[in-house]
Design a protein around this motif. Sequence first.
Motif, short mmCIF file in Angstrom:
data_model
loop_
_atom_site.label_atom_id
_atom_site.label_comp_id
_atom_site.label_asym_id
_atom_site.label_seq_id
_atom_site.Cartn_x
_atom_site.Cartn_y
_atom_site.Cartn_z
N GLY A 69 49.16 31.12 35.05
CA GLY A 69 49.69 32.11 33.43
C GLY A 69 48.57 31.75 33.26
N LYS A 70 47.60 32.14 33.48
CA LYS A 70 46.39 32.25 32.12
C LYS A 70 45.46 33.99 33.63
N LEU A 71 45.99 33.71 34.38
CA LEU A 71 45.33 34.65 35.85
C LEU A 71 46.21 35.73 35.53
N GLU A 72 48.08 35.49 35.25
CA GLU A 72 48.11 36.39 35.02
C GLU A 72 47.93 36.98 33.75
N GLU A 73 47.85 36.88 32.34
CA GLU A 73 47.29 37.56 31.31
C GLU A 73 46.34 38.33 31.44
N ILE A 74 45.15 38.21 32.48
CA ILE A 74 43.99 38.69 32.97
C ILE A 74 44.08 39.46 33.44
N ARG A 75 44.94 39.67 34.74
CA ARG A 75 45.00 40.31 35.54
C ARG A 75 46.81 41.85 34.81
N ASP A 76 47.38 41.28 33.87
CA ASP A 76 48.04 42.20 33.37
C ASP A 76 47.33 42.77 32.11
N GLN A 77 46.20 42.46 31.48
CA GLN A 77 45.66 43.03 30.73
C GLN A 77 44.58 43.58 31.15
N GLU A 78 44.08 43.53 32.74
CA GLU A 78 43.06 44.22 33.12
C GLU A 78 43.94 45.11 34.24
N ARG A 79 44.93 45.46 34.24
CA ARG A 79 45.43 47.01 34.36
C ARG A 79 45.94 47.84 33.08
N LYS A 80 46.05 47.10 32.21
CA LYS A 80 46.56 47.86 30.93
C LYS A 80 45.17 48.39 30.70
N GLU A 81 44.08 47.50 30.21
CA GLU A 81 43.30 48.63 29.43
C GLU A 81 42.60 49.38 30.38
N ASP A 82 41.62 50.37 30.52
CA ASP A 82 40.79 51.67 30.63
C ASP A 82 39.71 50.85 30.78
N THR A 83 39.04 50.04 30.16
CA THR A 83 37.96 49.84 29.71
C THR A 83 37.77 48.20 30.62
N PHE A 84 36.37 48.15 31.31
CA PHE A 84 37.04 46.55 31.95
C PHE A 84 37.02 45.38 31.16
N THR A 85 37.94 44.12 31.01
CA THR A 85 37.82 43.40 29.80
C THR A 85 36.72 42.22 30.53
N ARG A 114 45.02 32.31 44.07
CA ARG A 114 43.46 32.88 45.37
C ARG A 114 44.39 34.86 45.08
N THR A 115 45.87 34.65 45.13
CA THR A 115 46.73 36.62 45.37
C THR A 115 46.30 36.82 43.98
N LEU A 116 46.14 36.01 42.70
CA LEU A 116 45.70 36.55 41.41
C LEU A 116 44.69 37.31 41.69
N VAL A 117 43.77 36.34 41.78
CA VAL A 117 41.96 36.58 40.97
C VAL A 117 42.11 37.84 42.30
N ASP A 119 43.93 40.11 43.52
CA ASP A 119 44.33 41.17 42.28
C ASP A 119 43.88 41.66 41.59
N THR A 120 43.06 40.80 40.62
CA THR A 120 42.19 41.78 39.77
C THR A 120 40.72 41.53 39.62
N TRP A 121 40.85 41.15 40.93
CA TRP A 121 38.86 41.80 41.67
C TRP A 121 39.19 43.36 42.26
N ASP A 122 40.76 43.29 42.80
CA ASP A 122 40.71 45.05 43.31
C ASP A 122 40.68 45.60 42.30
N THR A 123 41.54 45.09 41.30
CA THR A 123 42.59 46.36 39.87
C THR A 123 40.34 46.65 39.67
N ARG A 124 39.69 45.70 39.52
CA ARG A 124 38.28 46.08 38.73
C ARG A 124 37.63 46.71 39.57
#
Length: 185
Positions: A69-85, A114-117, A119-124
Motif C-alpha cells: 500500500g505504501k509503495l503504491e502511494e509512493i509510486r503514484d506520487q512519483e508519477r504525478k509530480e514533475d520533481t523528485f519526491t 519488487r515490482t513496485l520498487v 516501477d518507482t525506480w524506472d519512473t525516477r
Amino acid sequence: MEPAEVEFLAEKELVTIVPNFSLDRIHLIGGDLGPFNPGLPVEVPVWLAINLKQRQKCRLIPPEWMDVGKLEEIRDQERKEDTFTPMPSPYYMELTKLLLNYASDNIPRADEIRTLVKDTWDTRMAKLRLSADSFVRQQEAHAKLDNLTLMEINTTGTFLTQALDHMYKLRTNLQPGEGSHSQEF
C-alpha cells in the motif's frame, strides 16, 4: 562510486529482527548491539540481519515502508509530480534488493514489492534522463538534485559529468582565446 560501494553503505542501515537465540549485548566499533532474546524484536544493521537470517537465527521484520500500500502511494506520487519526491529510505533500492534476496520468506507480497520498487525506480530514472537532457540542451551551469538517492546520482553521475566536460570543451573552443593570435606568413 561503484554500485557495490553504495550497497555497502546501505548495509549499515538498521532493520528489526526477531532472534531465536539468547546473547548478551555485543560491542562493535560501530556501536553496541543487543541484547538478543528469543521472540523480542531488536534493531541491527542489515549486514548482521542477513548473516543471522542465512544461519536461521532470526526472522526479519520488513521496514515500515516496505508495504504494498505504501509503495503504491509512493509510486503514484512519483508519477504525478514533475520533481523528485522524497523516498522512504535513502537506500530504498539497495535495501529492497538485499532484503528480498535474503529474506523474501519474511516479507509479505515480496513479488509485488519488487515490482513496485522497480516501477518507482524506472519512473525516477526517466525523470532523471529528461532532466539531464533539458539541462544539457539549455546549457545550464548547475543543477539542483533534491530528493535523489546516492544510487540514482551514481547511476547518472558519470554520464552527466562527461556531458558537462564535453560542453565545457565545446564552449571554450568556440570562444576566441585571449592569448591566441592568428599567425601571419
